[in-house]
Design a protein around this motif. Structure first.
Motif, short mmCIF file in Angstrom:
data_model
loop_
_atom_site.label_atom_id
_atom_site.label_comp_id
_atom_site.label_asym_id
_atom_site.label_seq_id
_atom_site.Cartn_x
_atom_site.Cartn_y
_atom_site.Cartn_z
N GLU B 10 -2.05 18.89 38.51
CA GLU B 10 -1.72 17.54 38.03
C GLU B 10 -1.13 16.70 39.17
O GLU B 10 -1.54 15.56 39.40
CB GLU B 10 -0.70 17.62 36.89
CG GLU B 10 -1.20 18.26 35.62
CD GLU B 10 -2.09 17.35 34.80
OE1 GLU B 10 -2.35 16.21 35.25
OE2 GLU B 10 -2.53 17.79 33.73
N ALA B 46 2.52 8.82 40.03
CA ALA B 46 1.57 9.12 38.96
C ALA B 46 1.44 10.62 38.79
O ALA B 46 1.35 11.13 37.67
CB ALA B 46 0.21 8.50 39.25
N LEU B 49 4.37 11.82 37.01
CA LEU B 49 4.20 11.43 35.60
C LEU B 49 3.26 12.41 34.89
O LEU B 49 3.54 12.88 33.78
CB LEU B 49 3.64 10.01 35.53
CG LEU B 49 3.50 9.41 34.14
CD1 LEU B 49 4.86 9.12 33.54
CD2 LEU B 49 2.69 8.12 34.20
N ASN B 50 2.16 12.74 35.56
CA ASN B 50 1.21 13.71 34.99
C ASN B 50 1.87 15.04 34.73
O ASN B 50 1.70 15.64 33.67
CB ASN B 50 0.04 13.95 35.97
CG ASN B 50 -0.93 12.79 36.00
OD1 ASN B 50 -0.89 11.95 35.13
ND2 ASN B 50 -1.77 12.76 37.02
N ARG B 53 4.29 14.86 31.90
CA ARG B 53 3.58 14.75 30.63
C ARG B 53 2.96 16.09 30.23
O ARG B 53 3.07 16.51 29.09
CB ARG B 53 2.46 13.72 30.75
CG ARG B 53 2.87 12.42 30.15
CD ARG B 53 1.72 11.46 30.16
NE ARG B 53 2.24 10.12 30.06
CZ ARG B 53 1.62 9.07 30.52
NH1 ARG B 53 0.47 9.19 31.14
NH2 ARG B 53 2.15 7.88 30.37
N ARG B 61 1.73 9.70 25.41
CA ARG B 61 1.12 8.68 24.55
C ARG B 61 -0.20 9.17 23.97
O ARG B 61 -0.51 8.97 22.82
CB ARG B 61 0.83 7.41 25.35
CG ARG B 61 2.06 6.66 25.74
CD ARG B 61 1.66 5.49 26.59
NE ARG B 61 0.95 5.89 27.77
CZ ARG B 61 -0.30 5.54 28.04
NH1 ARG B 61 -0.97 4.78 27.22
NH2 ARG B 61 -0.88 5.95 29.15
N SER B 62 -0.96 9.84 24.83
CA SER B 62 -2.31 10.16 24.42
C SER B 62 -2.35 11.28 23.38
O SER B 62 -3.36 11.53 22.77
CB SER B 62 -3.13 10.58 25.64
OG SER B 62 -2.45 11.61 26.31
N ARG B 63 -1.23 11.93 23.19
CA ARG B 63 -1.24 13.02 22.20
C ARG B 63 -0.83 12.57 20.82
O ARG B 63 -0.77 13.35 19.90
CB ARG B 63 -0.31 14.14 22.65
CG ARG B 63 -0.98 15.14 23.56
CD ARG B 63 0.01 16.14 24.06
NE ARG B 63 -0.41 16.68 25.33
CZ ARG B 63 -1.05 17.84 25.45
NH1 ARG B 63 -1.36 18.51 24.40
NH2 ARG B 63 -1.41 18.28 26.63
N GLN B 64 -0.45 11.30 20.71
CA GLN B 64 0.06 10.86 19.40
C GLN B 64 -1.03 10.36 18.48
O GLN B 64 -2.01 9.86 18.95
CB GLN B 64 1.10 9.77 19.59
CG GLN B 64 2.43 10.37 20.03
CD GLN B 64 3.31 9.39 20.70
OE1 GLN B 64 3.04 8.21 20.68
NE2 GLN B 64 4.36 9.86 21.33
N ILE C 158 0.63 2.70 38.24
CA ILE C 158 0.82 4.15 38.16
C ILE C 158 -0.05 4.73 37.04
O ILE C 158 -0.68 5.78 37.21
CB ILE C 158 2.32 4.47 37.93
CG1 ILE C 158 3.11 4.14 39.20
CG2 ILE C 158 2.51 5.94 37.57
CD1 ILE C 158 4.59 4.31 39.06
N SER C 169 -7.55 16.50 38.17
CA SER C 169 -6.71 17.60 37.66
C SER C 169 -7.49 18.40 36.62
O SER C 169 -7.35 19.62 36.55
CB SER C 169 -5.42 17.04 37.06
OG SER C 169 -5.69 16.20 35.98
N ILE C 237 -8.49 15.08 24.05
CA ILE C 237 -7.41 14.10 24.18
C ILE C 237 -7.91 12.85 24.91
O ILE C 237 -7.62 11.71 24.52
CB ILE C 237 -6.21 14.74 24.90
CG1 ILE C 237 -5.56 15.76 23.98
CG2 ILE C 237 -5.22 13.69 25.34
CD1 ILE C 237 -4.58 16.68 24.66
N ASP C 241 -8.41 8.81 23.62
CA ASP C 241 -8.03 7.57 24.28
C ASP C 241 -9.16 6.56 24.21
O ASP C 241 -8.93 5.35 24.07
CB ASP C 241 -7.71 7.83 25.76
CG ASP C 241 -6.32 8.42 25.90
OD1 ASP C 241 -5.56 8.37 24.91
OD2 ASP C 241 -6.01 8.90 26.99
#
Lengths: 186, 64, 247
Positions: B10, B46, B49-50, B53, B61-64, C158, C169, C237, C241
């Motif tokens: 990541e 970033a 952040l990855n 997350r 966010r993307s898991r909600q 970001i 990744s 996932i 999105d």
């Protein structure tokens, strides 16, 4: 492991273009087009097979099973409801029959009581009538007997008087005397 | 090992994309090396952040 | 020392053709990709249609339900549009990972270009479908809510970098796991043969790496599944999105 990894990576990035077959295989750029083409062809084939043939087939089987299970469950529910309804109907019928039987019993009892009453009354009436008839016949018999007794007594009296006096008394006198003596005894 | 590889991939991915974007930015606008530096740092952010997350520490966010 | 990297070599079997100057070869990798496709297709098409499934049919149906549930929970019922894609990805990666554990085979997913192509496929699907479905609202994906306006541009940049780092990744994770696992296996297995050649004491000593190799093979079986699953769930996932970018 890490060493050989790093080393191989270094040589791969340094020499890939110069020396074709050496270096770390996953980073040999000259193999990329072949692999991409292979992957595209095989993956597209897989996608087509999966989306056109395999998934509809397996999905259809699973759906059919689900439907069969749902259908069976619904059928079982329906049968259960039916048997429950039948049970209820049976119970209500039973209750109705019991009520009817009771009604019939009560009616029969009343009827029997009424008829036995009537019979008793008729019997009593007939007995009373017979009694009355018997009393009457006794009375007549007695009256007849009495009158016979009077005749016999008068005859006997006149015979006795004739024996005693030698002459027959007047019938009327004898009868009067007999009546008088009968009244006295009676 | 699997978790470590996941998290490091990541971070590396974030940094790598940042670096590539910075390099492209410099090539287009000839701002070398500032674009590279800025985007490299942003890429690092970033990447962090990855990692955060995917490690499930921050709300994704993307898991909600 | 046995070369632990040797197993990743591509061997040209014959040449299919040329694109420009580039030779397109049918390699061992191509053969194993084909093998995976044939295995999946054969398994799925050969499975019975019985109402009460046998073992074989159960496996096929289990994989179907597994992927379907994964997709439905991550991307909602709308995500089922992508069921064939996600199922193909999962099965392709899973089967080639499992095949790769068998000794002397080649692991397709141990090559970065393969995993990257698959990740790129997902990435492009997300972008194309996201714009097709949501139009410009798709950009909302990069604008998290509840962020002060001052640092918003920075966060957006970001987020964009984070978004573009996804295919990397996504692919590196699978590639690195398969590569590292197979190298480790090979190294321990080569210890067994090396120690085994050193006479009796060596043979006894070889038991330890042998046990480790067995244990690692078990671990690798799990990793083969786990990485296919991780790749699949991340695909779900990311597709989510594309379907619901506002979240």
């Amino acid at each position: 492991m890490a060493e050989s990894h790093g080393e191989a990576k270094g040589t791969a990035s340094a020499h890939t273009e110069a020396e074709g077959g050496h270096g770390f295989p996953p980073f040999q750029k000259e193999t990329f087009p072949s692999q991409i083409v292979s992957l595209v062809i095989t993956f597209v084939a897989l996608y087509v097979i999966v989306s056109r043939l395999a998934l509809p087939k397996v999905g259809g089987v699973i759906d059919a099973r689900q439907k069969a299970i749902d259908g069976d469950l619904a059928e079982a529910q329906r049968l259960n409801d039916e048997s429950e309804a039948a049970m209820k109907a049976y119970e209500s019928e039973l209750a109705a029959a019991r009520a009817r039987a009771q009604a019939i019993g009560a009616e029969t009892r009343e009827k029997l009581a009424a008829s036995s009453d009537a019979e008793r009354k008729a019997l009593e009436d007939s007995l009373a009538a017979k009694l009355a008839a018997a009393e009457k016949s006794i009375a007549t018999t007695r009256a007849t007997a009495m009158s016979n007794v009077r005749g016999i007594a008068a005859d006997a009296a006149s015979a006795i008087v004739q024996q005693l006096t030698g002459k027959a008394p007047a019938g009327k006198t004898v009868e009067a005397a007999v009546d008088a003596s009968l009244k006295g005894t009676a | 090992m699997a978790r470590g590889l996941r998290l490091s991939s990541e971070l590396i991915a974030g940094v790598l994309v940042g670096a590539v974007l910075g390099w492209g930015f410099d090539r287009l606008l000839s701002t070398s090396p500032f674009g590279f530096i800025v985007f490299f740092l942003l890429g690092f952010a970033a990447g962090v952040l990855n990692v955060v997350r995917s490690a499930g520490i921050a709300p994704d966010r993307s898991r909600q | 020392m046995i070369d632990p990297i040797h197993q990743f070599h591509l061997n040209k079997i014959f040449t299919i053709g040329h694109i420009g100057n580039q030779e397109i070869a049918f390699t061992n990798s191509t053969a194993y990709m084909l093998l995976a496709v044939v295995l999946i297709a054969g398994m799925m098409l050969a499975a019975g249609r019985a109402l009460v499934p046998g073992r074989f049919q159960s496996v096929v149906e289990l994989s179907y339900e597994f992927v379907a549930n994964t997709l439905r929970t991550s991307a909602g019922s709308h995500g089922m549009t992508f069921f064939p894609l996600v199922f193909s990805l999962f099965m392709f990666i899973f089967v080639s990972n499992i095949v790769g554990i068998i000794p002397y085979t080649f692991t397709v997913s141990s090559h970065i270009i393969v995993t990257f192509s698959l990740a790129l496929l997902v990435f492009l699907t997300v972008i194309i479908y996201g714009f097709y479905k949501n139009g410009l609202k798709f950009f909302k994906l990069f604008v998290p809510s509840g962020i002060p306006a001052v640092i918003l541009p920075l966060v957006v940049v970001i987020e964009i970098i984070s978004f573009f780092s996804r295919p990397i990744s996504h692919s590196v994770r699978l590639f690195a796991n398969m590569l590292a696992g197979h190298v480790t296996l090979k190294v321990f297995a080569s210890f067994v043969t090396m120690l085994g050649a050193l006479g009796f004491v060596g043979k006894v000593g070889a038991l330890l790496p042998l046990g480790l190799t067995v244990a690692l093979t078990g671990l690798e079986l799990m990793v083969a599944f786990l990485q296919a699953y991780v790749f699949t769930i991340l695909t779900c996932i990311y597709l989510n999105d594309a379907i619901h970018p506002g979240h």
